[in-house]
Design a protein around this motif. Structure first.
Motif, PDB file in Angstrom:
ATOM      1  N   ASN A  42      38.601  12.607  31.656  1.00 48.27           N
ATOM      2  CA  ASN A  42      37.290  12.065  31.610  1.00 48.27           C
ATOM      3  C   ASN A  42      35.927  13.315  31.505  1.00 48.27           C
ATOM      4  O   ASN A  42      35.244  13.325  32.148  1.00 48.27           O
ATOM      5  N   LEU A  43      36.198  14.086  30.415  1.00 53.04           N
ATOM      6  CA  LEU A  43      35.530  15.196  30.263  1.00 53.04           C
ATOM      7  C   LEU A  43      34.073  14.859  29.727  1.00 53.04           C
ATOM      8  O   LEU A  43      33.999  13.659  29.527  1.00 53.04           O
ATOM      9  N   LYS A  44      33.189  15.526  30.392  1.00 53.65           N
ATOM     10  CA  LYS A  44      31.617  15.274  30.252  1.00 53.65           C
ATOM     11  C   LYS A  44      30.885  16.473  29.442  1.00 53.65           C
ATOM     12  O   LYS A  44      31.573  17.617  29.546  1.00 53.65           O
ATOM     13  N   PRO A  45      29.817  16.364  28.641  1.00 53.13           N
ATOM     14  CA  PRO A  45      29.404  17.391  28.000  1.00 53.13           C
ATOM     15  C   PRO A  45      29.168  18.612  28.931  1.00 53.13           C
ATOM     16  O   PRO A  45      29.251  19.746  28.439  1.00 53.13           O
ATOM     17  N   GLU A  46      28.782  18.393  30.375  1.00 51.49           N
ATOM     18  CA  GLU A  46      28.165  19.444  31.369  1.00 51.49           C
ATOM     19  C   GLU A  46      29.651  20.209  31.368  1.00 51.49           C
ATOM     20  O   GLU A  46      29.437  21.128  32.300  1.00 51.49           O
ATOM     21  N   ASP A  47      30.764  19.693  31.131  1.00 55.13           N
ATOM     22  CA  ASP A  47      32.107  20.813  31.186  1.00 55.13           C
ATOM     23  C   ASP A  47      32.132  21.781  30.309  1.00 55.13           C
ATOM     24  O   ASP A  47      33.069  22.483  30.470  1.00 55.13           O
ATOM     25  N   THR A  48      31.424  21.730  29.446  1.00 61.17           N
ATOM     26  CA  THR A  48      31.368  22.708  28.422  1.00 61.17           C
ATOM     27  C   THR A  48      30.942  24.190  28.774  1.00 61.17           C
ATOM     28  O   THR A  48      30.242  24.418  29.677  1.00 61.17           O
ATOM     29  N   ALA A  49      32.002  25.095  28.623  1.00 65.37           N
ATOM     30  CA  ALA A  49      32.114  26.090  29.237  1.00 65.37           C
ATOM     31  C   ALA A  49      33.211  27.021  28.808  1.00 65.37           C
ATOM     32  O   ALA A  49      34.220  26.470  28.072  1.00 65.37           O
ATOM     33  N   VAL A  50      33.193  28.451  28.895  1.00 64.07           N
ATOM     34  CA  VAL A  50      34.368  29.146  28.660  1.00 64.07           C
ATOM     35  C   VAL A  50      35.094  29.121  30.244  1.00 64.07           C
ATOM     36  O   VAL A  50      34.543  29.242  31.179  1.00 64.07           O
ATOM     37  N   TYR A  51      36.358  28.818  29.793  1.00 69.88           N
ATOM     38  CA  TYR A  51      37.394  28.571  31.150  1.00 69.88           C
ATOM     39  C   TYR A  51      38.335  29.723  31.339  1.00 69.88           C
ATOM     40  O   TYR A  51      38.900  30.483  30.282  1.00 69.88           O
ATOM     41  N   TYR A  52      38.134  30.548  32.805  1.00 70.25           N
ATOM     42  CA  TYR A  52      38.982  31.594  32.899  1.00 70.25           C
ATOM     43  C   TYR A  52      40.199  31.262  33.936  1.00 70.25           C
ATOM     44  O   TYR A  52      39.769  30.706  34.979  1.00 70.25           O
ATOM     45  N   CYS A  53      41.486  31.932  33.692  1.00 70.57           N
ATOM     46  CA  CYS A  53      42.100  31.641  34.788  1.00 70.57           C
ATOM     47  C   CYS A  53      42.184  33.263  35.620  1.00 70.57           C
ATOM     48  O   CYS A  53      41.748  34.154  35.051  1.00 70.57           O
ATOM     49  N   ASN A  54      42.421  32.807  36.741  1.00 68.89           N
ATOM     50  CA  ASN A  54      42.186  33.964  37.818  1.00 68.89           C
ATOM     51  C   ASN A  54      43.398  33.896  38.612  1.00 68.89           C
ATOM     52  O   ASN A  54      44.022  32.975  39.324  1.00 68.89           O
ATOM     53  N   GLN A  55      44.100  34.988  39.031  1.00 65.88           N
ATOM     54  CA  GLN A  55      44.943  34.784  40.360  1.00 65.88           C
ATOM     55  C   GLN A  55      44.870  36.203  40.985  1.00 65.88           C
ATOM     56  O   GLN A  55      44.315  37.313  40.476  1.00 65.88           O
ATOM     57  N   TYR A  56      45.022  36.176  42.194  1.00 63.44           N
ATOM     58  CA  TYR A  56      45.027  37.186  43.254  1.00 63.44           C
ATOM     59  C   TYR A  56      46.661  37.536  43.568  1.00 63.44           C
ATOM     60  O   TYR A  56      47.248  36.700  44.247  1.00 63.44           O
ATOM     61  N   LEU A  57      46.836  38.778  43.286  1.00 63.67           N
ATOM     62  CA  LEU A  57      48.322  38.925  43.373  1.00 63.67           C
ATOM     63  C   LEU A  57      48.738  40.420  43.536  1.00 63.67           C
ATOM     64  O   LEU A  57      47.628  41.493  43.396  1.00 63.67           O
ATOM     65  N   TRP A  58      49.755  40.811  43.795  1.00 65.52           N
ATOM     66  CA  TRP A  58      50.321  42.269  44.199  1.00 65.52           C
ATOM     67  C   TRP A  58      51.384  42.711  42.954  1.00 65.52           C
ATOM     68  O   TRP A  58      52.599  41.913  42.959  1.00 65.52           O
ATOM     69  N   PRO A  59      51.088  43.433  41.957  1.00 60.86           N
ATOM     70  CA  PRO A  59      52.065  43.938  41.003  1.00 60.86           C
ATOM     71  C   PRO A  59      53.309  44.414  41.590  1.00 60.86           C
ATOM     72  O   PRO A  59      52.994  45.064  42.664  1.00 60.86           O
ATOM     73  N   ILE A  60      54.249  44.586  41.239  1.00 62.54           N
ATOM     74  CA  ILE A  60      55.540  45.145  41.643  1.00 62.54           C
ATOM     75  C   ILE A  60      55.312  46.594  41.966  1.00 62.54           C
ATOM     76  O   ILE A  60      54.550  47.435  40.805  1.00 62.54           O
ATOM     77  N   GLY A  61      55.534  47.137  42.996  1.00 60.23           N
ATOM     78  CA  GLY A  61      55.185  48.678  43.448  1.00 60.23           C
ATOM     79  C   GLY A  61      53.841  48.879  43.844  1.00 60.23           C
ATOM     80  O   GLY A  61      53.526  50.060  44.002  1.00 60.23           O
ATOM     81  N   VAL A  62      52.814  47.830  43.821  1.00 62.35           N
ATOM     82  CA  VAL A  62      51.377  48.341  44.062  1.00 62.35           C
ATOM     83  C   VAL A  62      51.159  47.503  45.524  1.00 62.35           C
ATOM     84  O   VAL A  62      51.550  46.420  45.739  1.00 62.35           O
ATOM     85  N   PRO A  63      50.588  48.399  46.465  1.00 70.69           N
ATOM     86  CA  PRO A  63      50.580  47.928  47.708  1.00 70.69           C
ATOM     87  C   PRO A  63      49.252  47.213  48.138  1.00 70.69           C
ATOM     88  O   PRO A  63      49.314  46.532  49.144  1.00 70.69           O
ATOM     89  N   VAL A  64      48.357  47.025  47.151  1.00 67.84           N
ATOM     90  CA  VAL A  64      47.153  46.487  47.353  1.00 67.84           C
ATOM     91  C   VAL A  64      47.139  45.298  46.314  1.00 67.84           C
ATOM     92  O   VAL A  64      47.344  45.469  45.212  1.00 67.84           O
ATOM     93  N   GLY A  65      46.482  44.014  46.704  1.00 64.97           N
ATOM     94  CA  GLY A  65      46.531  42.992  45.935  1.00 64.97           C
ATOM     95  C   GLY A  65      45.096  43.221  45.082  1.00 64.97           C
ATOM     96  O   GLY A  65      44.043  43.775  45.732  1.00 64.97           O
ATOM     97  N   SER A  66      44.723  42.421  44.026  1.00 69.58           N
ATOM     98  CA  SER A  66      43.613  42.519  43.419  1.00 69.58           C
ATOM     99  C   SER A  66      43.623  41.169  42.392  1.00 69.58           C
ATOM    100  O   SER A  66      44.506  40.646  42.190  1.00 69.58           O
ATOM    101  N   ASP A  67      42.209  41.014  41.968  1.00 71.68           N
ATOM    102  CA  ASP A  67      42.232  40.037  40.991  1.00 71.68           C
ATOM    103  C   ASP A  67      42.680  40.349  39.537  1.00 71.68           C
ATOM    104  O   ASP A  67      42.136  41.212  39.232  1.00 71.68           O
ATOM    105  N   TYR A  68      42.934  39.257  39.030  1.00 76.41           N
ATOM    106  CA  TYR A  68      43.431  39.439  37.603  1.00 76.41           C
ATOM    107  C   TYR A  68      42.820  38.313  36.744  1.00 76.41           C
ATOM    108  O   TYR A  68      42.713  37.137  37.389  1.00 76.41           O
ATOM    109  N   TRP A  69      42.213  38.494  35.731  1.00 78.31           N
ATOM    110  CA  TRP A  69      41.533  37.617  34.789  1.00 78.31           C
ATOM    111  C   TRP A  69      42.186  37.230  33.590  1.00 78.31           C
ATOM    112  O   TRP A  69      42.522  38.371  32.851  1.00 78.31           O
TER     113      TRP A  69
END
Length: 121
Positions: free
Chosen positions: A84-111
């Protein structure tokens, strides 16, 4: 190196549906959240939907009852089913994940790079 790649955007008429996909590549040790954001022209980026490692979800009020976020852990993929998409849904949609790569002790945002969704007759 962790990368997120979105697909599934396009042009759709009001009332139509689209399913966005975000595939993750690269090895990780842990992931906290997977989410979809969107940014319309002249507006700030906003959270659309989020799912955490426990499977709990939350949605922007504007999309509740129309959009569904889901994941397939075996395929390292998160989806956004948009109905049920609406005209106001028009946008660029981005995937985001907060994760820890192998061997990296600190998590961060990926886009991801974003995928355009246009709702118009």
């Amino acid at each position: 190196q962790v990368q997120l790649v979105e697909s599934g955007g396009g042009l759709v008429q009001p009332g139509g549906s689209l399913r966005l996909s975000c595939v993750r590549s690269g090895s990780i040790s842990r992931i906290a959240t997977m989410a979809w954001y969107r940014q319309a022209p002249g507006k700030q980026r906003e959270l659309v939907a989020r799912i955490n490692s426990g499977g709990n979800t939350n949605y922007a009020d504007s999309v509740k009852g129309r959009f569904t976020i889901s994941r397939d852990n075996a395929k390292n993929t998160v989806y956004l089913q948009m109905n049920n998409l609406k005209p106001e849904d028009t946008a660029v949609y981005y995937c985001n994940q907060y994760l820890w790569p192998i061997g990296v002790p600190v998590g961060s945002d990926y886009w991801g790079q974003g995928t355009q969704v246009t709702v118009s007759s």
